[in-house]
Design a protein around this motif. Structure first.
Motif, mmCIF file in Angstrom:
data_model
loop_
_atom_site.group_PDB
_atom_site.id
_atom_site.type_symbol
_atom_site.label_atom_id
_atom_site.label_comp_id
_atom_site.label_asym_id
_atom_site.label_seq_id
_atom_site.Cartn_x
_atom_site.Cartn_y
_atom_site.Cartn_z
ATOM 1 N N ALA A 153 -45.282 12.237 -29.723
ATOM 2 C CA ALA A 153 -44.897 13.432 -28.603
ATOM 3 C C ALA A 153 -45.670 14.390 -28.093
ATOM 4 O O ALA A 153 -45.367 14.474 -26.655
ATOM 5 N N VAL A 154 -45.804 14.723 -28.828
ATOM 6 C CA VAL A 154 -47.521 15.891 -28.647
ATOM 7 C C VAL A 154 -47.969 14.879 -26.960
ATOM 8 O O VAL A 154 -48.496 15.623 -26.340
ATOM 9 N N LEU A 155 -48.532 13.620 -26.992
ATOM 10 C CA LEU A 155 -48.775 13.416 -25.725
ATOM 11 C C LEU A 155 -48.453 12.551 -25.093
ATOM 12 O O LEU A 155 -49.163 12.715 -23.931
ATOM 13 N N GLY A 156 -46.885 12.872 -25.149
ATOM 14 C CA GLY A 156 -46.422 12.397 -24.026
ATOM 15 C C GLY A 156 -46.304 13.534 -23.734
ATOM 16 O O GLY A 156 -46.219 13.710 -21.740
ATOM 17 N N VAL A 157 -46.356 14.731 -24.000
ATOM 18 C CA VAL A 157 -46.090 15.976 -23.470
ATOM 19 C C VAL A 157 -47.295 16.339 -22.497
ATOM 20 O O VAL A 157 -47.547 16.358 -21.604
ATOM 21 N N CYS A 206 -50.848 16.891 -17.895
ATOM 22 C CA CYS A 206 -51.706 16.525 -17.405
ATOM 23 C C CYS A 206 -51.325 15.891 -15.373
ATOM 24 O O CYS A 206 -52.047 16.246 -14.833
ATOM 25 N N THR A 207 -50.704 14.558 -16.173
ATOM 26 C CA THR A 207 -50.476 14.289 -14.491
ATOM 27 C C THR A 207 -48.905 15.050 -13.550
ATOM 28 O O THR A 207 -48.846 14.439 -12.423
ATOM 29 N N SER A 208 -48.635 16.363 -13.941
ATOM 30 C CA SER A 208 -48.379 17.478 -12.865
ATOM 31 C C SER A 208 -49.218 17.750 -12.062
ATOM 32 O O SER A 208 -48.879 18.438 -11.254
ATOM 33 N N TYR A 209 -50.669 18.337 -12.332
ATOM 34 C CA TYR A 209 -51.179 18.595 -10.869
ATOM 35 C C TYR A 209 -51.465 17.427 -10.242
ATOM 36 O O TYR A 209 -51.924 16.345 -10.881
ATOM 37 N N SER A 210 -51.648 17.302 -9.281
ATOM 38 C CA SER A 210 -51.911 16.256 -7.749
ATOM 39 C C SER A 210 -53.144 15.988 -7.658
ATOM 40 O O SER A 210 -52.923 14.845 -7.615
ATOM 41 N N SER A 258 -55.187 15.328 -10.617
ATOM 42 C CA SER A 258 -55.059 14.201 -12.145
ATOM 43 C C SER A 258 -54.573 13.130 -12.111
ATOM 44 O O SER A 258 -54.526 12.542 -12.401
ATOM 45 N N SER A 259 -53.243 13.824 -10.901
ATOM 46 C CA SER A 259 -52.144 12.276 -11.245
ATOM 47 C C SER A 259 -53.044 11.330 -10.444
ATOM 48 O O SER A 259 -52.828 9.677 -10.865
ATOM 49 N N VAL A 260 -53.761 11.402 -8.989
ATOM 50 C CA VAL A 260 -54.444 10.308 -8.553
ATOM 51 C C VAL A 260 -56.304 9.817 -9.453
ATOM 52 O O VAL A 260 -56.328 8.767 -9.433
ATOM 53 N N THR A 261 -56.256 10.733 -10.233
ATOM 54 C CA THR A 261 -57.617 10.057 -11.540
ATOM 55 C C THR A 261 -56.813 9.263 -12.288
ATOM 56 O O THR A 261 -57.445 8.281 -12.576
ATOM 57 N N LEU A 262 -54.844 9.679 -13.229
ATOM 58 C CA LEU A 262 -55.361 9.042 -14.622
ATOM 59 C C LEU A 262 -54.609 7.559 -13.073
ATOM 60 O O LEU A 262 -54.780 7.022 -14.155
#
Length: 154
Positions: A135-139, A144-148, A150-154
């Motif tokens: 659950a901690v990893l999911g949050v 992390c993916t909420s930043y524009s 970083s979501s492209v990088t991930l």
């Protein structure tokens, strides 16, 4: 002599631990260690769902509250304030709460069923820390993916 504990040989008198049953994982000879293990897939799924709901709703509630206050203050200080700005602010908060609950149930179900299947296939028991960690990893992944960028990088 140490005996391998698998999910196939559930101890006699085993009862599912109460939620959250977080114990210090060191000291495997203490009785709390063997009593705070999850043997059944339904218990793994239930613990994972509960941790996901707690953590996701907590993070999204804080974010929704911040957005509510930010929206209401910005609208209150504008030159032409809307008379429904508080209602719209509450609607923003409720949408955050609803979204977090749905994301938690869906993500928690998928992760809970997958980890349950993996542990069952390996004939292993699961510590009560594992659903919390997922659950901690999911949050953290969601943050992390909420930043524009970083979501492209991930």
């Amino acid at each position: 002599m140490k005996i391998f504990i698998s999910s196939l040989n559930v101890p006699i008198g085993y009862t599912t631990p109460d939620f959250p049953s977080i114990y210090w994982p060191l000291g495997e000879h203490r009785p709390e260690f063997s009593q705070s293990m999850l043997y059944y897939g339904r218990d793994v799924w239930r613990f994972t769902i509960q941790w996901y709901i707690i953590l996701f709703c907590g993070v999204y509630s804080v974010t929704g509250l911040y957005m509510f206050v930010n929206y209401c203050v910005a609208n209150y200080h504008s030159k032409t304030p809307s008379k429904y700005f508080v209602f719209r602010g509450v609607l923003i908060f409720v949408s955050y709460a609803f979204t977090s609950t749905m994301m938690a149930v869906i993500s928690g179900s998928v992760v809970g069923l997958l980890t349950s299947a993996i542990y069952k296939a390996g004939s292993m028991t699961m510590s009560t820390w594992i659903p919390f960690t997922w659950a901690v990893l999911g949050v953290m992944y969601d943050i992390c993916t909420s930043y524009s960028t970083s979501s492209v990088t991930l």
